[in-house]
Design an enzyme around this catalytic site. Structure first.
Site, mmCIF file in Angstrom:
data_model
loop_
_atom_site.group_PDB
_atom_site.id
_atom_site.type_symbol
_atom_site.label_atom_id
_atom_site.label_comp_id
_atom_site.label_asym_id
_atom_site.label_seq_id
_atom_site.Cartn_x
_atom_site.Cartn_y
_atom_site.Cartn_z
ATOM 1 N N ASP A 478 0.830 -1.208 0.000
ATOM 2 C CA ASP A 478 0.000 0.000 0.000
ATOM 3 C C ASP A 478 0.864 1.258 0.000
ATOM 4 O O ASP A 478 2.054 1.217 0.331
ATOM 5 C CB ASP A 478 -0.922 -0.023 1.221
ATOM 6 C CG ASP A 478 -2.236 0.715 0.980
ATOM 7 O OD1 ASP A 478 -2.328 1.479 -0.001
ATOM 8 O OD2 ASP A 478 -3.171 0.518 1.776
ATOM 9 N N ASP A 548 -10.584 1.846 -3.168
ATOM 10 C CA ASP A 548 -11.059 1.646 -1.804
ATOM 11 C C ASP A 548 -12.584 1.644 -1.740
ATOM 12 O O ASP A 548 -13.156 1.245 -0.720
ATOM 13 C CB ASP A 548 -10.517 2.749 -0.889
ATOM 14 C CG ASP A 548 -9.112 2.463 -0.393
ATOM 15 O OD1 ASP A 548 -8.618 1.337 -0.612
ATOM 16 O OD2 ASP A 548 -8.494 3.357 0.200
#
Length: 728
Positions: A478, A548
């Site tokens: 990430d 997301d």
């Protein structure tokens, strides 16, 4: 050989079975663009490049008053000696001037494709797959060599381009701008398409006609960004999914970029893409070489769908690498939305056990497992296990999962550092910063300075130890903030504007080492979802967390736009809880499954909250996905109905043999007293018979292609259905 040079006409001809790219040397020294498009056999240069003197366009050749660089369609134009349009590059000499005059020096035709040092790229597995043309130009006053690289593939309708600058002289030169490619089209009657958005709303399609002047997209965030993707396309007027000429260009790079199109008063269009010149420079010392990122260029005479299928085939086979490139991906469950930071080892085991019972193959442990991280305010950089949460460590959890027949995956955010961390207290200068200036926080974190070799080496060693510490089959990498104060304590003042690009070179070096050391790990990139969904990352990590936003309705637009360039096998897609954590919407579990099943299926929810009926439905959908995931992940995509135009969305995948097809249909909101919808399919063999898997109906391919499927009247919101056809 698909590259030829016609000595008489000074003409370079790059071609394969479907496309042609032609370049001409004008007056023996200027490199001009002739043509890029459908395959042709012969061009008469005089018919393609007529010259005429224009007012206020300087005459660059005294013997030819009709000739001017200001109107010449060039392959790699400069500014300062007669061409007033957008340049592809700009150099600054030691005396401060930026005027250059690169003239043709030589050419070379290479079998295969050279590697780009330190950068991701499209590649070949055998030299016979492609040929590369290298055109060398030289500025004798500056002592700089300029090499233009063109590779044409035999089996893909693709051309790649990149550029190197080589300092052949004795003085330093500053590169202020260096695009990876530039093309001058001979007309301007195009629509311009690109992918725009923001966090949780990435890669929405925007299409509009070209206008006079400059139009551009870019990122100056230190990443390719949620806001703009380093891809754009030119579409002929009226081009659709399956008809019309389309040119698509995608930059194989993950940092700051710029793509621009300039339409001049004479209706020509200059297109370029490369590193964003804003806040960039690079000092080139004697005998040094600077390599630009590579641009992947696709031409399709079969509309946007043809362009996408070419990109998909190329990306799956010659951009993505590693053992997972050709493998279907595991169905996983991620604990993030189920627990966030608040979990125990027993809670994770409960989630894994429930997931295993539904047919899920892998458990992924997300943020919160390291340091003393109970929220997002600390511990990034402290990559050691929090024993309060995991008393048996990663090895104990992985061993438990393996014993249950599940693989183990792990979340990391290695490029970041928390001010509240042991690492920051030891090395406060290891983050990007400018001395004397404040250090701006985003998500309570700073960015490690990957332009520094010692930081990269520490990260490689730390992650090597981490990945060796347990049986890890998957890593989610990430990156949750963009760059501010993008300076480096390790660079001198004259090189500070190199920081952002040096950061990318450092990141690519780290990824090359780690993915080579751990070929058995499936790496997935992520940047707050889709903030770095680009070909540069896919070269190292063959899939990306798409967004997301896991809301099924929003994902229709996100996945549709993403599919313009990226194949389904690269898209991570999860079934999440409701009300959705990003949009607050409540959609049925079936629709959530069906949206995620159009890519790499995963789950990110508390399974205990599902009813018995929902759990059984999930189990059945997982079993069905196991039957179709080869077709979805490696089939040819045909987009049928766009989600931006109404309440319906549909797309389908067809295997290479046209023997199997999977059609996904979604309705967002029901309409009272609606008309019947007849959905024409694509990509099937009209002569084959196809049997529908769930009701045993048999159709001829031409019936499905020309008449289509008539859908029943639907009286419910958030409806979805999957049709699976096999030849019989």
């Amino acid at each position: 050989m698909p590259i030829e040079f016609n000595e008489k006409h000074q003409l370079f001809h790059l071609y394969n079975g479907k496309i042609t790219y032609m370049i001409q040397l004008v007056h023996g020294k200027y490199v001009a663009h002739l043509y890029w498009g459908r395959r042709v056999h012969v061009l008469q240069p005089s018919n393609i490049l007529p010259f005429k003197g224009r007012a206020f366009s300087p005459a660059n050749e005294p013997a030819d008053p009709q000739f001017s660089l200001d109107t010449l369609p060039q392959e790699y134009p400069a500014y300062g000696n007669g061409d007033f349009r957008t340049p592809a590059y700009q150099l600054q000499s030691p005396d401060g001037s930026t005027v250059t005059e690169f003239v043709y020096d030589s050419y070379e035709i290479i079998r295969g494709k050279p590697f780009l040092q330190g950068l991701p790229m499209a590649y070949v597995e055998e030299d016979e797959e492609a040929d590369t043309l290298v055109i060398t130009l030289v500025d004798s006053i500056l002592g700089i060599g300029l090499n233009l690289y063109y590779t044409i593939y035999r089996d893909f309708d693709v051309i790649t381009r990149s550029v190197t600058f080589e300092n052949l002289g004795s003085k330093e030169v500053d590169i202020l701008k260096c695009m990876s490619m530039s093309v001058d089209f001979h007309n301007s009657t195009w629509d311009w398409l690109h992918l725009q958005g923001t966090w949780a709303r990435e890669r929405h399609i925007e299409r509009r006609p070209l206008t006079h002047g400059v139009q551009a997209i870019s990122s100056s965030r230190g990443a390719s960004s949620h806001q703009q993707n380093p891809f754009f396309a030119l579409l002929s007027k009226g081009a659709t999914e399956e008809r019309g000429d389309v040119y698509g260009i995608s930059l194989i790079y993950s940092g700051n970029f710029q793509a621009s199109i300039e339409v001049d008063p004479f209706e020509t269009s200059r297109v370029s893409v490369g590193i964003n010149p804003f806040n960039f420079s690079w000092r080139l010392k004697p005998r040094e070489i600077f390599q630009t990122p590579e641009a992947l260029m696709v031409f399709s005479p079969e509309g946007m769908g043809g362009m996408s299928r070419t990109f998909h085939k190329m990306i799956r086979n010659r951009v993505c690498r590693g053992v997972y490139r050709d493998q279907t991906r595991p169905i996983l469950i991620n604990n993030w939305e189920a627990t966030y930071f608040q979990f125990t080892e027993n809670k994770l085991k409960e989630i894994a056990n429930a997931a295993k019972g539904l047919g899920i193959e892998m458990f992924v442990l997300d943020d919160g497992w390291f340091g003393h991280r109970d929220n997002d305010k600390s511990s990034l950089g402290d990559w050691f296990v929090n024993r309060k949460k995991l008393p048996h460590g990663l090895q104990g959890l992985a061993g438990y999962l393996n014993g249950k027949g599940m693989n183990f995956g792990l979340w990391v955010e290695p490029e970041m550092i928390s001010p509240d961390s042991e690492l920051y207290r030891r090395h406060p200068d290891w983050c990007l910063h400018v001395p004397g200036r404040s250090r701006t926080l985003s998500r309570n974190q700073l960015v490690l300075d990957l332009s520094r070799e010692e930081v990269c080496e520490w990260l490689i060693d730390t992650l090597t130890s981490l990945f060796q510490s347990a049986s890890i089959s998957y890593v989610k990498w990430d990156m949750n903030r963009n760059m501010t104060e993008a300076g480096s304590a390790a660079l001198p003042p004259e090189r500070q504007l190199e920081t952002a690009h040096r950061y990318m070179l450092g990141l690519y070096r780290i990824l090359e080492v780690l993915t080579s050391r751990f070929p058995e790990i499936l790496f997935e990139s992520c940047s707050g979802g889709g903030g770095r969904f680009d070909l540069g990352m896919l070269y190292y990590m063959p899939q990306t967390w798409t967004s997301d936003d896991t809301d099924a309705v929003e994902r229709l637009k996100i996945q549709y736009g993403t599919s313009l360039v990226f194949p389904a096998v690269t898209m991570g897609a999860h079934v999440s809880d409701v009300p959705n954590h990003q949009a607050g919407r409540v959609t049925p579990i079936k629709m959530r499954c069906h949206v995620a099943m159009a890519a790499n299926l995963g789950f990110e929810l508390n399974i205990d909250k599902l009813s018995r009926e929902e759990k059984e439905l999930v189990r059945q959908e997982i079993q069905f996905y196991q039957q179709i995931k080869d077709i979805v992940q490696f089939g040819n995509l045909y987009r049928l109905i766009a989600p931006f135009e109404g309440m319906d969305t549909a797309w389908m995948y067809v295997d290479d043999n046209q023997g199997q097809a999977v059609v996904f249909y979604y309705k967002i909101l029901a309409t009272p007293n609606p008309p019947f919808l007849r959905m024409k399919l694509r990509g099937l063999n009209p002569e084959m018979k196809y049997k529908q898997h769930d009701d045993d109906r048999v159709f001829y391919g031409d019936e499905l292609l020309k008449i289509g499927l008539t859908l029943p009247l639907i009286k419910k919101d958030y409806f979805s259905r999957i049709f699976y056809f096999k030849s019989c």
